[in-house]
Design a protein around this motif. Structure first.
Motif, mmCIF file in Angstrom:
data_model
loop_
_atom_site.group_PDB
_atom_site.id
_atom_site.type_symbol
_atom_site.label_atom_id
_atom_site.label_comp_id
_atom_site.label_asym_id
_atom_site.label_seq_id
_atom_site.Cartn_x
_atom_site.Cartn_y
_atom_site.Cartn_z
ATOM 1 N N ASP A 1 0.866 -1.181 0.000
ATOM 2 C CA ASP A 1 0.000 0.000 0.000
ATOM 3 C C ASP A 1 0.902 1.230 0.000
ATOM 4 O O ASP A 1 1.263 1.771 1.052
ATOM 5 C CB ASP A 1 -0.908 -0.008 1.239
ATOM 6 C CG ASP A 1 -1.966 1.080 1.179
ATOM 7 O OD1 ASP A 1 -1.757 2.076 0.463
ATOM 8 O OD2 ASP A 1 -3.001 0.943 1.862
ATOM 9 N N ALA A 2 1.297 1.665 -1.209
ATOM 10 C CA ALA A 2 2.254 2.759 -1.337
ATOM 11 C C ALA A 2 1.732 4.060 -0.742
ATOM 12 O O ALA A 2 2.504 4.834 -0.163
ATOM 13 C CB ALA A 2 2.606 2.955 -2.816
ATOM 14 N N VAL A 3 0.445 4.317 -0.869
ATOM 15 C CA VAL A 3 -0.129 5.560 -0.338
ATOM 16 C C VAL A 3 -0.027 5.590 1.176
ATOM 17 O O VAL A 3 0.402 6.585 1.774
ATOM 18 C CB VAL A 3 -1.599 5.707 -0.786
ATOM 19 C CG1 VAL A 3 -2.237 6.920 -0.124
ATOM 20 C CG2 VAL A 3 -1.683 5.832 -2.298
ATOM 21 N N GLY B 1 3.635 5.900 2.251
ATOM 22 C CA GLY B 1 4.108 7.261 2.010
ATOM 23 C C GLY B 1 3.655 8.224 3.092
ATOM 24 O O GLY B 1 4.420 9.084 3.536
ATOM 25 N N LYS B 2 2.418 8.084 3.535
ATOM 26 C CA LYS B 2 1.879 8.976 4.572
ATOM 27 C C LYS B 2 2.620 8.816 5.894
ATOM 28 O O LYS B 2 3.010 9.800 6.530
ATOM 29 C CB LYS B 2 0.387 8.702 4.769
ATOM 30 C CG LYS B 2 -0.496 9.232 3.647
ATOM 31 C CD LYS B 2 -1.957 8.962 3.949
ATOM 32 C CE LYS B 2 -2.850 9.513 2.839
ATOM 33 N NZ LYS B 2 -4.289 9.253 3.101
ATOM 34 N N VAL B 3 2.833 7.570 6.329
ATOM 35 C CA VAL B 3 3.477 7.367 7.630
ATOM 36 C C VAL B 3 4.960 7.723 7.573
ATOM 37 O O VAL B 3 5.535 8.191 8.556
ATOM 38 C CB VAL B 3 3.279 5.905 8.128
ATOM 39 C CG1 VAL B 3 1.805 5.619 8.357
ATOM 40 C CG2 VAL B 3 3.887 4.890 7.171
ATOM 41 N N ARG C 1 6.267 10.125 5.634
ATOM 42 C CA ARG C 1 6.326 11.588 5.675
ATOM 43 C C ARG C 1 5.970 12.119 7.061
ATOM 44 O O ARG C 1 6.419 13.199 7.455
ATOM 45 C CB ARG C 1 5.394 12.180 4.621
ATOM 46 C CG ARG C 1 5.892 12.004 3.192
ATOM 47 C CD ARG C 1 5.059 12.806 2.202
ATOM 48 N NE ARG C 1 3.686 12.330 2.131
ATOM 49 C CZ ARG C 1 3.276 11.347 1.327
ATOM 50 N NH1 ARG C 1 4.159 10.729 0.547
ATOM 51 N NH2 ARG C 1 2.015 10.983 1.293
ATOM 52 N N ALA C 2 5.157 11.342 7.795
ATOM 53 C CA ALA C 2 4.781 11.754 9.155
ATOM 54 C C ALA C 2 5.916 11.549 10.140
ATOM 55 O O ALA C 2 5.861 12.066 11.260
ATOM 56 C CB ALA C 2 3.540 11.003 9.609
ATOM 57 N N GLY C 3 6.944 10.792 9.749
ATOM 58 C CA GLY C 3 8.118 10.663 10.603
ATOM 59 C C GLY C 3 8.358 9.303 11.209
ATOM 60 O O GLY C 3 9.208 9.172 12.095
ATOM 61 N N ILE C 4 7.622 8.274 10.775
ATOM 62 C CA ILE C 4 7.875 6.945 11.334
ATOM 63 C C ILE C 4 9.323 6.557 11.038
ATOM 64 O O ILE C 4 9.805 6.698 9.911
ATOM 65 C CB ILE C 4 6.892 5.905 10.756
ATOM 66 C CG1 ILE C 4 7.013 4.575 11.518
ATOM 67 C CG2 ILE C 4 7.121 5.695 9.271
ATOM 68 C CD1 ILE C 4 5.919 3.580 11.152
ATOM 69 N N PRO C 5 10.088 6.106 12.056
ATOM 70 C CA PRO C 5 11.525 5.861 11.847
ATOM 71 C C PRO C 5 11.853 4.610 11.045
ATOM 72 O O PRO C 5 12.851 4.576 10.326
ATOM 73 C CB PRO C 5 12.070 5.750 13.281
ATOM 74 C CG PRO C 5 10.896 5.269 14.082
ATOM 75 C CD PRO C 5 9.691 5.921 13.464
#
Length: 215
Positions: free
Chosen positions: A184-186, A189-191, A193-197
């Motif tokens: 699930d690329a979308v 991508g969201k997590v 960009r949100a900063g998940i390490p």
């Protein structure tokens, strides 16, 4: 019903605003191709050009949307109207198909039960014959098995034929082969960009990019 006539633009190349943007874009392309950035002082004029480029892109995109908007609105309205107008015939189609398939399934189940009854009666007759050390001497009272429902019905107007289609559903996701799984690329991508390490099995890294803010 009142007919509404809408005048829409259909040829962007005849639009003076679009062609003005295009002429400016050609110049910007020439500047970009000939530009050399070899010193800090070269960054400012390049940034100026990027700001102009951003405005030209925004302007051309705006004109593109202006051209498409009337068509998109018309397509939306036509689809909505036809969805409402098609509802009765779609419902009639669904109901009739379901009734044919229901009848054929019912006939199939009845036929299977009749065959099971006959199989049990034959088995009972054989066991009785073995018990009396002989063969089946009397006819077994078998039920009449109805013929299979036709899988194809032809008429002067058309033909209806049943056929089998394969379907599927997930029973155990952990057993599904890797080749059939999809990332699930979308969501990723969201997590990211949100900063998940980190995410197991996925490499996360940063790349330099350039953001242009126009004034």
């Amino acid at each position: 019903m009142t007919e509404v006539t809408t005048l829409v633009k259909i040829k962007p190349e005849a639009d003076t605003h679009v062609m003005a943007f295009y002429s400016e874009a050609l110049k910007l392309k020439e500047y970009a191709e000939s530009r050399s950035i070899i010193a800090v002082e070269d960054l400012a004029p390049a940034t100026v050009d990027l700001s102009i480029i951003a405005r030209v892109k925004k302007g051309m995109e705006g004109r593109r949307k202006d051209y498409l908007h009337p068509f998109q609105e018309h397509i939306k309205e036509v689809n909505e109207d036809y969805k409402r107008l098609m509802e009765p015939v779609e419902t009639a189609d669904r109901i009739t198909r379901e009734k044919i398939l229901t009848f054929q399934l019912k006939q199939k189940l009845i036929r299977e039960e009749q065959e099971k009854i006959n199989a049990l009666r034959m088995e009972a007759a054989k066991r009785d014959a073995i018990l009396h050390n002989g063969e089946i001497s009397e006819s077994v009272n078998l039920v009449e098995v109805m013929p299979e429902a036709p899988r194809k019905t032809e008429t002067d107007l058309g033909t209806a034929a049943t056929f089998k289609i394969k379907k599927w559903e997930v029973e155990d996701l952990s057993k599904v082969p890797f080749d059939y799984l999809m990332i699930d690329a979308v969501k990723i991508g969201k997590v990211v960009r949100a900063g998940i390490p980190s995410i197991s099995g996925i490499r996360i890294w940063e790349e330099e990019s350039l953001r242009i803010t126009t004034k």
